[in-house]
Design a protein around this motif. Structure first.
Motif, PDB file in Angstrom:
ATOM      1  N   SER A  84       0.828  -1.207   0.000  1.00 52.29           N
ATOM      2  CA  SER A  84       0.000   0.000   0.000  1.00 52.29           C
ATOM      3  C   SER A  84       0.860   1.253   0.000  1.00 52.29           C
ATOM      4  O   SER A  84       0.548   2.227  -0.677  1.00 52.29           O
ATOM      5  N   THR A  85       1.950   1.224   0.755  1.00 55.87           N
ATOM      6  CA  THR A  85       2.844   2.378   0.807  1.00 55.87           C
ATOM      7  C   THR A  85       3.441   2.638  -0.570  1.00 55.87           C
ATOM      8  O   THR A  85       3.479   3.786  -1.029  1.00 55.87           O
ATOM      9  N   GLU A  86       3.872   1.577  -1.243  1.00 55.55           N
ATOM     10  CA  GLU A  86       4.445   1.741  -2.582  1.00 55.55           C
ATOM     11  C   GLU A  86       3.393   2.277  -3.550  1.00 55.55           C
ATOM     12  O   GLU A  86       3.666   3.160  -4.360  1.00 55.55           O
ATOM     13  N   GLU A  87       2.175   1.761  -3.433  1.00 59.32           N
ATOM     14  CA  GLU A  87       1.091   2.232  -4.299  1.00 59.32           C
ATOM     15  C   GLU A  87       0.805   3.707  -4.038  1.00 59.32           C
ATOM     16  O   GLU A  87       0.586   4.481  -4.972  1.00 59.32           O
ATOM     17  N   MET A  88       0.828   4.107  -2.763  1.00 58.62           N
ATOM     18  CA  MET A  88       0.579   5.512  -2.428  1.00 58.62           C
ATOM     19  C   MET A  88       1.687   6.416  -2.957  1.00 58.62           C
ATOM     20  O   MET A  88       1.421   7.511  -3.450  1.00 58.62           O
ATOM     21  N   VAL A  89       2.933   5.949  -2.850  1.00 58.51           N
ATOM     22  CA  VAL A  89       4.060   6.755  -3.326  1.00 58.51           C
ATOM     23  C   VAL A  89       3.956   6.987  -4.832  1.00 58.51           C
ATOM     24  O   VAL A  89       4.270   8.066  -5.330  1.00 58.51           O
ATOM     25  N   ASN A  90       3.490   5.974  -5.570  1.00 64.22           N
ATOM     26  CA  ASN A  90       3.407   6.069  -7.029  1.00 64.22           C
ATOM     27  C   ASN A  90       2.098   6.669  -7.533  1.00 64.22           C
ATOM     28  O   ASN A  90       1.930   6.862  -8.735  1.00 64.22           O
ATOM     29  N   LEU A  91       1.181   6.987  -6.629  1.00 60.20           N
ATOM     30  CA  LEU A  91      -0.121   7.512  -7.010  1.00 60.20           C
ATOM     31  C   LEU A  91      -0.004   8.895  -7.625  1.00 60.20           C
ATOM     32  O   LEU A  91       0.768   9.733  -7.157  1.00 60.20           O
ATOM     33  N   THR A  92      -0.743   9.116  -8.702  1.00 60.52           N
ATOM     34  CA  THR A  92      -0.893  10.459  -9.263  1.00 60.52           C
ATOM     35  C   THR A  92      -2.387  10.686  -9.497  1.00 60.52           C
ATOM     36  O   THR A  92      -3.156   9.734  -9.680  1.00 60.52           O
ATOM     37  N   ALA A  93      -2.775  11.938  -9.478  1.00 58.62           N
ATOM     38  CA  ALA A  93      -4.166  12.304  -9.716  1.00 58.62           C
ATOM     39  C   ALA A  93      -4.184  13.524 -10.617  1.00 58.62           C
ATOM     40  O   ALA A  93      -3.292  14.376 -10.549  1.00 58.62           O
ATOM     41  N   ALA A 152      -8.553  20.473  -7.875  1.00 56.11           N
ATOM     42  CA  ALA A 152      -9.296  19.242  -8.184  1.00 56.11           C
ATOM     43  C   ALA A 152      -8.364  18.029  -8.128  1.00 56.11           C
ATOM     44  O   ALA A 152      -8.728  16.970  -7.599  1.00 56.11           O
ATOM     45  N   ALA A 153      -7.149  18.181  -8.649  1.00 61.49           N
ATOM     46  CA  ALA A 153      -6.181  17.082  -8.619  1.00 61.49           C
ATOM     47  C   ALA A 153      -5.775  16.766  -7.178  1.00 61.49           C
ATOM     48  O   ALA A 153      -5.690  15.594  -6.789  1.00 61.49           O
ATOM     49  N   GLN A 154      -5.538  17.800  -6.386  1.00 55.81           N
ATOM     50  CA  GLN A 154      -5.156  17.583  -4.985  1.00 55.81           C
ATOM     51  C   GLN A 154      -6.289  16.930  -4.197  1.00 55.81           C
ATOM     52  O   GLN A 154      -6.044  16.034  -3.381  1.00 55.81           O
ATOM     53  N   ASP A 155      -7.525  17.354  -4.439  1.00 58.61           N
ATOM     54  CA  ASP A 155      -8.673  16.739  -3.765  1.00 58.61           C
ATOM     55  C   ASP A 155      -8.776  15.264  -4.123  1.00 58.61           C
ATOM     56  O   ASP A 155      -9.010  14.408  -3.258  1.00 58.61           O
ATOM     57  N   ASP A 156      -8.601  14.960  -5.405  1.00 57.45           N
ATOM     58  CA  ASP A 156      -8.675  13.566  -5.855  1.00 57.45           C
ATOM     59  C   ASP A 156      -7.561  12.737  -5.224  1.00 57.45           C
ATOM     60  O   ASP A 156      -7.803  11.620  -4.754  1.00 57.45           O
ATOM     61  N   VAL A 159      -5.917   8.559  -1.417  1.00 55.95           N
ATOM     62  CA  VAL A 159      -5.030   8.117  -0.335  1.00 55.95           C
ATOM     63  C   VAL A 159      -5.859   7.718   0.884  1.00 55.95           C
ATOM     64  O   VAL A 159      -5.604   6.682   1.514  1.00 55.95           O
ATOM     65  N   GLN A 160      -6.868   8.513   1.219  1.00 57.06           N
ATOM     66  CA  GLN A 160      -7.732   8.175   2.352  1.00 57.06           C
ATOM     67  C   GLN A 160      -8.452   6.844   2.129  1.00 57.06           C
ATOM     68  O   GLN A 160      -8.583   6.043   3.044  1.00 57.06           O
ATOM     69  N   GLU A 161      -8.909   6.592   0.905  1.00 62.29           N
ATOM     70  CA  GLU A 161      -9.542   5.310   0.576  1.00 62.29           C
ATOM     71  C   GLU A 161      -8.559   4.159   0.758  1.00 62.29           C
ATOM     72  O   GLU A 161      -8.915   3.114   1.302  1.00 62.29           O
ATOM     73  N   MET A 162      -7.332   4.357   0.288  1.00 67.13           N
ATOM     74  CA  MET A 162      -6.316   3.312   0.398  1.00 67.13           C
ATOM     75  C   MET A 162      -6.009   3.005   1.865  1.00 67.13           C
ATOM     76  O   MET A 162      -5.875   1.844   2.248  1.00 67.13           O
ATOM     77  N   VAL A 163      -5.907   4.041   2.678  1.00 71.37           N
ATOM     78  CA  VAL A 163      -5.629   3.845   4.105  1.00 71.37           C
ATOM     79  C   VAL A 163      -6.796   3.113   4.764  1.00 71.37           C
ATOM     80  O   VAL A 163      -6.591   2.177   5.536  1.00 71.37           O
TER      81      VAL A 163
END
Length: 146
Positions: free
Chosen positions: A31-40, A86-90, A95-99
């Protein structure tokens, strides 16, 4: 989910708890790796302006359609702020969903009452010390008998 009852602890529980902890750590690492690589990405001005941010909300890319350059500077600036927001909100929502998913998968609540956890940890520590002292006394009695 870590399943631990100190009142019914047995030596074979150590392996089970270790396996559960390893599984939780694997999930956390993934999950941490997925969060680090997340873009919106967020858009504004009917898609003429796009902003991409990383999981912490830092801007990674801004794309402007050439037609966006026909906007007056104030409208362009407002549209940029709208797309970035909008990108920051997404990113924040994802991230909150992932956590929340990670917490649910490990059996932990999404929101943690820190004081209650510390109180429970203290109670477990006290119970463990009492049981250890009882076992220690029992062992001393056995040793004296020999």
């Amino acid at each position: 989910m870590l399943d631990f009852d100190p009142a019914r602890f047995r030596p074979e529980d150590v392996d089970r708890l270790a396996a559960q902890a390893d599984d939780a750590l694997r999930r956390l690492s993934a999950s941490t790796e997925e969060m680090v690589n997340l873009t919106a990405t967020g858009e504004a001005a009917g898609g003429l302006i796009k902003a991409t941010v990383d999981s912490s909300g830092r801007i990674k890319r801004i794309a402007l359609n050439p037609r966006a350059l026909r906007m007056d500077s104030e409208t362009l600036a407002e549209s940029l702020i709208e797309a970035i927001g909008a990108a920051q909100d997404d990113a924040r929502d994802r991230v909150q969903e992932m956590v929340a998913e990670l917490m649910a998968a490990t059996g932990l609540p999404a929101k943690v009452d820190t004081e209650a956890v510390l109180e429970k940890v203290g109670a477990i520590g006290d119970a463990t010390r009492r049981r250890f002292d009882e076992h220690h006394d029992d062992l001393n009695e056995v040793r004296r008998a020999f």
